[in-house]
Design a protein around this motif. Structure first.
Motif, PDB file in Angstrom:
ATOM      1  N   ILE A   8       1.159   9.263  -4.487  1.00  0.00           N
ATOM      2  CA  ILE A   8       2.464   9.218  -3.804  1.00  0.00           C
ATOM      3  C   ILE A   8       2.965   7.783  -3.713  1.00  0.00           C
ATOM      4  O   ILE A   8       4.148   7.510  -3.963  1.00  0.00           O
ATOM      5  N   ILE A   9       2.080   6.864  -3.371  1.00  0.00           N
ATOM      6  CA  ILE A   9       2.462   5.457  -3.233  1.00  0.00           C
ATOM      7  C   ILE A   9       3.131   4.929  -4.500  1.00  0.00           C
ATOM      8  O   ILE A   9       4.066   4.128  -4.431  1.00  0.00           O
ATOM      9  N   THR A  10       2.694   5.399  -5.652  1.00  0.00           N
ATOM     10  CA  THR A  10       3.236   4.886  -6.923  1.00  0.00           C
ATOM     11  C   THR A  10       4.705   5.246  -7.121  1.00  0.00           C
ATOM     12  O   THR A  10       5.382   4.632  -7.949  1.00  0.00           O
ATOM     13  N   TYR A  11       5.190   6.206  -6.395  1.00  0.00           N
ATOM     14  CA  TYR A  11       6.587   6.628  -6.549  1.00  0.00           C
ATOM     15  C   TYR A  11       7.566   5.841  -5.668  1.00  0.00           C
ATOM     16  O   TYR A  11       8.774   5.956  -5.834  1.00  0.00           O
ATOM     17  N   MET A  57      11.412   3.400  -0.432  1.00  0.00           N
ATOM     18  CA  MET A  57      12.510   4.079  -1.121  1.00  0.00           C
ATOM     19  C   MET A  57      11.980   4.815  -2.353  1.00  0.00           C
ATOM     20  O   MET A  57      11.088   4.327  -3.042  1.00  0.00           O
ATOM     21  N   ILE A  58      12.601   5.980  -2.619  1.00  0.00           N
ATOM     22  CA  ILE A  58      12.265   6.750  -3.804  1.00  0.00           C
ATOM     23  C   ILE A  58      13.551   7.179  -4.505  1.00  0.00           C
ATOM     24  O   ILE A  58      14.518   7.564  -3.848  1.00  0.00           O
ATOM     25  N   THR A  59      13.563   7.089  -5.833  1.00  0.00           N
ATOM     26  CA  THR A  59      14.723   7.523  -6.612  1.00  0.00           C
ATOM     27  C   THR A  59      14.688   9.036  -6.758  1.00  0.00           C
ATOM     28  O   THR A  59      13.645   9.680  -6.546  1.00  0.00           O
ATOM     29  N   GLU A 111      11.792  14.043  -7.838  1.00  0.00           N
ATOM     30  CA  GLU A 111      11.560  15.290  -8.563  1.00  0.00           C
ATOM     31  C   GLU A 111      10.194  15.307  -9.242  1.00  0.00           C
ATOM     32  O   GLU A 111       9.486  16.316  -9.204  1.00  0.00           O
ATOM     33  N   LYS A 112       9.802  14.197  -9.855  1.00  0.00           N
ATOM     34  CA  LYS A 112       8.477  14.105 -10.490  1.00  0.00           C
ATOM     35  C   LYS A 112       7.374  14.281  -9.445  1.00  0.00           C
ATOM     36  O   LYS A 112       6.411  15.013  -9.656  1.00  0.00           O
ATOM     37  N   MET A 113       7.517  13.583  -8.318  1.00  0.00           N
ATOM     38  CA  MET A 113       6.498  13.641  -7.275  1.00  0.00           C
ATOM     39  C   MET A 113       6.334  15.057  -6.732  1.00  0.00           C
ATOM     40  O   MET A 113       5.216  15.537  -6.563  1.00  0.00           O
ATOM     41  N   THR A 114       7.453  15.727  -6.442  1.00  0.00           N
ATOM     42  CA  THR A 114       7.353  17.066  -5.858  1.00  0.00           C
ATOM     43  C   THR A 114       6.817  18.086  -6.858  1.00  0.00           C
ATOM     44  O   THR A 114       6.229  19.089  -6.448  1.00  0.00           O
TER      45      THR A 114
END
Length: 193
Positions: free
Chosen positions: A23-26, A105-107, A112-115
């Motif tokens: 998760i941190i990587t996103y 912050m997440i784009t 979408e990739k993370m979820t």
């Protein structure tokens, strides 16, 4: 840095260490100084932002130049112009820092990739969006049916920390009342105690 973030997520879902590290990587970490903008009306909202430390406000400005606060985001809260974030349309809100803040912050593409990659995060955001919808529905009802005193009392009961940290003129704007009315309401409540 991710202490408040994971604490907030773990209140709603369970994560293992591998999921946390992925998760941190996103996310991108950013610091905002007091009064610095995260978003301006008319821009495209490129990020969904989590407040790790500090305090943000979301608002619009009417043609007379008057700010109308629609949301505050303390530690553990998310802030974004959701419509702009998900549609790519221009933002209708400004978001700036009331206090020096640290945000994650997440784009949209990373969201979408993370979820997809970490399905439990899809569940987390579903719970989050459900709660947000209920809160907004209650806020709408409150704005048209409650007196100024009831609005202030409800805010004080639900979030006393906000009352302590936010300037009174911004609290008045959020409640949809004038600063003078807020001052009068606070005096009435103090007399009753």
């Amino acid at each position: 840095m991710y202490n408040v973030f994971f604490s907030h997520i773990l209140e709603k879902v369970t994560l293992n260490e591998q999921e946390k590290q992925k998760i941190i990587t996103y996310f991108i970490a950013k610091k905002l100084r007091k009064k610095e903008f995260l978003l301006k009306e008319g821009e495209i909202c490129r990020y969904l932002s989590f407040v790790e430390k500090g305090l943000l406000k979301s608002y619009n400005v009417d043609p007379k130049g008057i700010e109308h606060v629609n949301m505050f985001a303390l530690e553990g809260w998310w802030s974004s112009d959701i419509y702009s974030f998900f549609t790519g349309e221009k933002a209708i809100f400004y978001i700036d820092a009331i206090q020096d803040s640290e945000i994650l912050m997440i784009t949209l593409s990373d969201f979408e990739k993370m979820t997809l990659e970490i399905p439990i995060m899809d569940r987390y955001f579903r719970i989050l969006f459900q709660n947000s919808l209920v809160t907004k529905e209650h806020r709408l009802l409150s704005s048209v049916t409650y007196s100024a005193k009831e609005k202030y009392s409800n805010l004080f009961q639900s979030n006393p920390e906000l009352i302590q940290r936010v300037p009174q003129n911004l609290i008045a704007s959020y409640l949809g009342i004038t600063p003078e009315t807020l001052s009068r309401v606070k005096k009435e409540i103090t007399k009753q105690r």
